[in-house]
Structure formats: C-alpha cells, structure tokens
Enzyme design. Structure first.
Site, PDB file in Angstrom:
ATOM      1  CB  CYS A 253      -8.575  -4.647  -3.638  1.00 10.77           C
ATOM      2  SG  CYS A 253      -7.427  -3.275  -3.376  1.00 10.77           S
TER       3      CYS A 253
ATOM      4  CG  ASN B   1      -0.377  -0.128   2.530  1.00 17.72           C
ATOM      5  OD1 ASN B   1       0.640  -0.775   2.705  1.00 17.72           O
ATOM      6  ND2 ASN B   1      -0.996   0.490   3.524  1.00 17.72           N
ATOM      7  CB  ILE B   2       1.736   3.611  -2.351  1.00 18.03           C
ATOM      8  CG1 ILE B   2       2.589   2.387  -2.705  1.00 18.03           C
ATOM      9  CG2 ILE B   2       2.557   4.903  -2.489  1.00 18.03           C
ATOM     10  CD1 ILE B   2       2.959   2.282  -4.179  1.00 18.03           C
ATOM     11  CD  GLU B   3      -1.489   4.845   4.444  1.00 19.55           C
ATOM     12  OE1 GLU B   3      -1.022   5.711   5.221  1.00 19.55           O
ATOM     13  OE2 GLU B   3      -2.222   3.915   4.810  1.00 19.55           O
TER      14      GLU B   3
ATOM     15  CB  CYS C  22      -5.160  -1.437  -1.702  1.00 18.02           C
ATOM     16  SG  CYS C  22      -6.474  -0.684  -0.748  1.00 18.02           S
TER      17      CYS C  22
ATOM     18  CD  GLU D 119      -5.113  -5.955  -1.143  1.00 18.97           C
ATOM     19  OE1 GLU D 119      -4.622  -4.800  -1.142  1.00 18.97           O
ATOM     20  OE2 GLU D 119      -5.746  -6.412  -0.190  1.00 18.97           O
TER      21      GLU D 119
HETATM   22  N1  THU Z   1      -5.144  -1.462   2.547  1.00 17.78           N
HETATM   23  C1  THU Z   1      -4.572  -2.291   1.626  1.00 17.78           C
HETATM   24  O1  THU Z   1      -3.490  -2.018   1.109  1.00 17.78           O
HETATM   25  N2  THU Z   1      -5.221  -3.406   1.303  1.00 17.78           N
HETATM   26  C2  THU Z   1      -6.379  -3.838   1.883  1.00 17.78           C
HETATM   27  O2  THU Z   1      -6.910  -4.843   1.488  1.00 17.78           O
HETATM   28  C3  THU Z   1      -6.969  -3.070   2.987  1.00 17.78           C
HETATM   29  C4  THU Z   1      -6.418  -1.708   3.166  1.00 17.78           C
HETATM   30  C5  THU Z   1      -4.410  -0.251   2.934  1.00 17.78           C
HETATM   31  C6  THU Z   1      -4.982   1.029   2.438  1.00 17.78           C
HETATM   32  C7  THU Z   1      -4.466   2.008   3.464  1.00 17.78           C
HETATM   33  O3  THU Z   1      -3.146   2.403   3.083  1.00 17.78           O
HETATM   34  C8  THU Z   1      -4.373   1.207   4.736  1.00 17.78           C
HETATM   35  O4  THU Z   1      -4.383  -0.153   4.335  1.00 17.78           O
HETATM   36  C9  THU Z   1      -5.494   1.466   5.721  1.00 17.78           C
HETATM   37  O5  THU Z   1      -6.724   1.363   5.115  1.00 17.78           O
END
Ligand code: THU
Length: 134
Positions: A94, A43-45, A54, A56
């Site tokens: 996702c 995940n890259i915020e 996310c 995935e």
């Molecule tokens: N996130 C994912 O990368 N995959 C998921 O299936 C659930 C949520 C990430 C998004 C965000 O960066 C952090 O988790 C909190 O929601």
C-alpha cells in the site's frame, strides 16, 4: 473543508464494511482529494488469500478509477475484530501504491479515531522507487 478528525472518523466508519473472515483483522481507510471529496475503503479478503486487497488500496483504486489524481491526506483505522488498535500502519504494498500518486510530503493519519498522529509518506517509505526513477 474536511479536517483530520473528520477524515479519521470516515476511516472508522469504512472499517465497518471490512470483509475479513480469515484474518479477523478489520481495516478502514479514508482518502481525501484536493477537491474535497472523500473516497473510503475497507479490506476485502478472499479464500485464495493472495486475492485479498487492503483498505488503503481499495480507497485509492476507487478514487483513481473515478478520475481522481490529486490527493490531500489518507486516514487509516484498523485492528483485530472487536477492538481498535491505537495504530495500524499501512503495509509495504500500500505504501508503494500511495507513492505512485502522492508526493513525499503527503499526509497519512494513523490512530484510532479519537487519538491519531500525522506522518508523511517520506517517513513511512524512505528512499522510495517511483516514476521519477524510470
Ligand atoms: N490490511 C489492510 O487492509 N491494511 C493494512 O495496512 C494492513 C493489513 C488487511 C489485509 C488483511 O485483510 C488483513 O488486514 C490482515 O493482514
């Protein structure tokens, strides 16, 4: 041949690259193609939260942008910073992206790297809306 445990471990390693300074929730994913290649993602915020992607989708978009279309399985490992949850389910967006490229019997492995369980896409996204509806 990549077995399920190896794929889970690839997801766990990918999680190390998670950029999640806002949620402190770190996720890694590993996507196995039918040809035996693994594409990983984390995940890259973003400070503008909606620009976050996310793990995935990172994995799928990397693979599809490299010309891949046929997928075997997806492994996901996640949890709060400093701990690994027993189980990190993919978000709804996702699941929809997975459904664009994968059949109902596509396998999704959820767990913590040591212990995990396989689910089908159909189980996680029943009655999905896909290209077959258009
Ligand atoms: N996130 C994912 O990368 N995959 C998921 O299936 C659930 C949520 C990430 C998004 C965000 O960066 C952090 O988790 C909190 O929601």
């Amino acid at each position: 041949m990549t077995d399920d445990k190896t794929l889970m471990q690839a997801a766990q390693r990918a999680r190390e690259n998670s950029y999640s300074p806002y949620s402190h929730f770190r996720v890694g994913a590993a996507l196995l193609t039918k040809s035996g290649k693994i594409y990983t993602g984390c995940n890259i915020e973003n400070a503008a939260f909606s620009a976050t992607v996310c793990a995935e989708r990172t994995a799928f978009f990397k693979a599809v942008s490299e010309g891949e279309r046929d997928f075997e399985a997806l492994a996901i490992v996640g949890g709060k910073e400093g701990e690994t949850a027993d189980f990190c389910a993919p978000c709804g967006v996702c699941r929809q992206v997975i459904a664009e490229f994968c059949p109902e019997n596509f396998r999704i492995l959820l767990g913590n790297g040591e212990k995990f369980q396989a689910y089908t896409l159909e189980t996680l996204l029943p009655f999905s809306f896909t290209k077959t509806n258009l």
